[in-house]
Structure formats: structure tokens, C-alpha cells
Design an enzyme around this catalytic site. Structure first.
Site, PDB file in Angstrom:
ATOM      1  CG  HIS A 109      -0.230   0.137   2.531  1.00 39.45           C
ATOM      2  ND1 HIS A 109       0.444  -0.909   3.113  1.00 39.45           N
ATOM      3  CD2 HIS A 109      -0.092   1.191   3.385  1.00 39.45           C
ATOM      4  CE1 HIS A 109       0.967  -0.523   4.259  1.00 39.45           C
ATOM      5  NE2 HIS A 109       0.662   0.759   4.451  1.00 39.45           N
ATOM      6  CG  ASP A 111       1.680   5.220   4.650  1.00 37.56           C
ATOM      7  OD1 ASP A 111       1.279   4.060   4.877  1.00 37.56           O
ATOM      8  OD2 ASP A 111       2.845   5.597   4.907  1.00 37.56           O
ATOM      9  CG  HIS A 263       5.061   1.066   2.848  1.00 43.46           C
ATOM     10  ND1 HIS A 263       4.424   2.185   2.342  1.00 43.46           N
ATOM     11  CD2 HIS A 263       4.540   0.879   4.095  1.00 43.46           C
ATOM     12  CE1 HIS A 263       3.563   2.655   3.227  1.00 43.46           C
ATOM     13  NE2 HIS A 263       3.605   1.870   4.298  1.00 43.46           N
ATOM     14  NE  ARG A 278       2.599   6.732   8.888  1.00 45.79           N
ATOM     15  CZ  ARG A 278       1.512   6.180   8.361  1.00 45.79           C
ATOM     16  NH1 ARG A 278       1.534   4.902   8.016  1.00 45.79           N
ATOM     17  NH2 ARG A 278       0.415   6.888   8.172  1.00 45.79           N
TER      18      ARG A 278
END
Length: 287
Positions: A109, A111, A263, A278
Site C-alpha cells: 500500500h 499511506d 511498502h 511514524r
């Protein structure tokens, strides 16, 4: 398969880069993120990110404030509406998995493509890595697009696809969210239609911009045809020729461009602990 490398030259840069594969990934050497970056370093990192698509940093024992300071060099920061965050820091997603909370991100995917304006990039910092496993794979969407069969490229050119946060919706209901709350989320994050093939706003290069995690269908296409075409694209993205792999260690950082990469976080560390923070940089509407 045609993989034309963009040679990464460290000549004239304020740091070194070691490429991880032919077209994607590079480890940065010579930057200490505990210190404020100079204007030259910021511009060099922007160039390196556009070139290598994902940058890796080792041995960066930084604080949350330094993590945020580094990210703000590249734009405003997002607050994820559904994911847990570090207390007092809504911009910092807290991602921890262990034997009681197994990893759930193991799918290709980019983000937050369910936003009208998905993120520019994500900066993931490893607080605690498992003794083995828990690597992250990255896939180059330029290379994936450029190696599509011509007949498939003709089918997807000019098409749009719908993106949805359905996985989060399921979790929110399981956690007790009311239908009124779900309606508010649906209003705040209506299912956007993004190009199947996105043109990067800075490089002008084309890349595949659908993913199995958030994309639901291709607009103005019969359901069976949409499913078949998306399935082909997802399998194509997973081709190892387009990938690099990053093995996490404590105090490692990955900074990737969500506009041209996918990723995959590998959930192969069952029973062990993997803890990350993150921070995500705001982007623009895909075109």
C-alpha cells in the site's frame, strides 16, 4: 524487464548515499538528525528522495521533538484520524506489535490514499526491533508502470479508482464506534477517486497508484473487469524486480515518498516486539 537505473551521484551532495537496488532505496551517511539541518542539507535530501524514492538512516538516537523537527523540513504534518498516537503528540503515530497485538500492515500500500490529499511522505523511526524479522519491503511505482504490458497500459491510462478506509471502519466498529460517529468519519473522508496512474508533481514521472489495502474499484468499468485489472496490477507491483528491502535496527529511520512507492511490512516476528513511531508529511491531490 526494463529497469533503467537513475545513477545516484554523491558528488556535490552534503552527505553520501549507498543505493539499495537498481532504482529504489538509498542509505544516507553523514547526517546526524539530532542536529538541525542546514538549508543545503534539506535541499539535498529532497533531491535524494526524488531520486531514490526511499531514504534510510542508521544510528539516529533522536527524541520525538527531533523526529518532528526533521519532518517539518518537508512540509506540514498530518494527524491520522484512526490510528493510536503518542500521548501529547497527535502527529506521531505509535505502532507497536507483540504477541498480544500481531502486525496487521502486511499488505502492499501507499499511506492514506483514502484522503482527498494523500501524504507526500512518511518518516518511520524504529524504537525497538525484533531480534529477527519485521523487515519492510518497498516497491518502485515508476518501474512498475514502465514495465506494464502495452495493452494494460492502454487500459489504465486516464482511468480513476475509488479509495476507501474500510479496514479502519471495521476496527472502529469493533471498538464500539457508534453509527453517528461512523457517519461523521464518512463525511470527513469521502471515498476519493484518484488516477490509476499518477503523475508525480515534482518529477513529472508516471507511476501506478492503486493498492490492495485501500482501492475498491476502477470507475466506469464493469465489476469483473475492474477486479481482474486491479488483481493484475497488484500482482505486478509485487514483482521483486521493483523492490528493495530494509532490515530494521533500533534507531533506524526510513523516509519514503508515498507518491511513487508502495511498502509492505512483513509480519514474520510472531511473539516478539516491534515498536515504531511514524510522522507523515502532508501532500496534495493526485493528478
Amino acid at each position: 524487464m526494463n529497469l533503467n537505473a537513475i545513477e545516484t551521484s554523491t558528488k556535490g551532495l552534503s552527505f553520501g548515499i549507498t543505493p539499495y537496488s537498481v532504482t529504489i532505496g538509498g542509505e544516507v551517511d553523514g547526517i546526524d538528525l539530532r542536529e538541525p539541518l542546514s538549508d543545503e542539507q534539506v535541499e539535498d535530501l529532497r533531491w535524494a528522495l526524488l531520486d531514490r524514492k526511499v531514504l534510510f538512516f542508521r544510528n539516529q538516537n533522536i527524541s520525538t521533538e527531533q523526529h518532528l523537527e526533521f519532518a517539518r523540513n518537508f512540509g506540514d504534518l498530518e494527524v491520522h484520524p484512526f490510528a493510536p498516537h503518542k500521548e501529547g503528540h497527535p502527529e506521531v503515530m505509535a505502532i507497536t506489535h507483540d504477541k498480544n497485538r500481531p502486525g496487521a500492515e502486511n499488505g502492499w500500500h501507499s499511506d492514506v490514499t483514502w484522503r482527498l490529499e494523500p501524504s507526500l511522505g512518511s518518516i518511520l523511526r524504529c524504537l525497538e526491533s525484533p531480534p529477527i524479522g519485521g523487515d519492510t519491503l518497498f516497491s518502485d511505482m515508476y518501474a512498475a508502470y514502465e514495465n506494464l504490458p502495452e495493452v494494460v497500459r492502454e487500459k489504465v491510462e486516464g482511468k480513476f479508482a475509488v479509495h476507501d478506509f474500510e479496514g479502519f471502519r471495521v476496527r472502529l466498529r469493533a471498538q464500539g464506534a457508534s453509527e453517528e460517529q461512523m457517519a461523521e468519519f464518512d463525511e470527513a473522508y469521502p471515498n476519493p477517486e484518484h488516477p490509476v496512474i499518477r503523475t508525480h508533481p515534482e518529477t513529472g514521472r508516471k507511476g501506478i497508484y492503486v493498492n490492495s489495502t485501500f482501492t475498491t474499484k476502477i470507475v466506469d468499468m464493469k465489476r469483473n473487469e475492474s477486479r481482474a485489472l486491479l488483481s493484475f496490477l497488484y500482482d505486478h507491483i509485487a514483482s521483486p524486480e521493483f523492490h528493495c528491502r530494509f532490515r530494521w535496527r533500533n534507531n533506524s529511520i526510513a523516509f519514503w515518498d508515498n507518491r511513487c512507492t508502495h511498502h509492505f511490512a512483513i509480519n514474520d516476528y510472531h511473539g516478539k516486539r516491534r515498536s515504531m513511531h511514524r510522522v507523515t508529511v502532508c501532500g496534495d491531490r493526485p493528478a
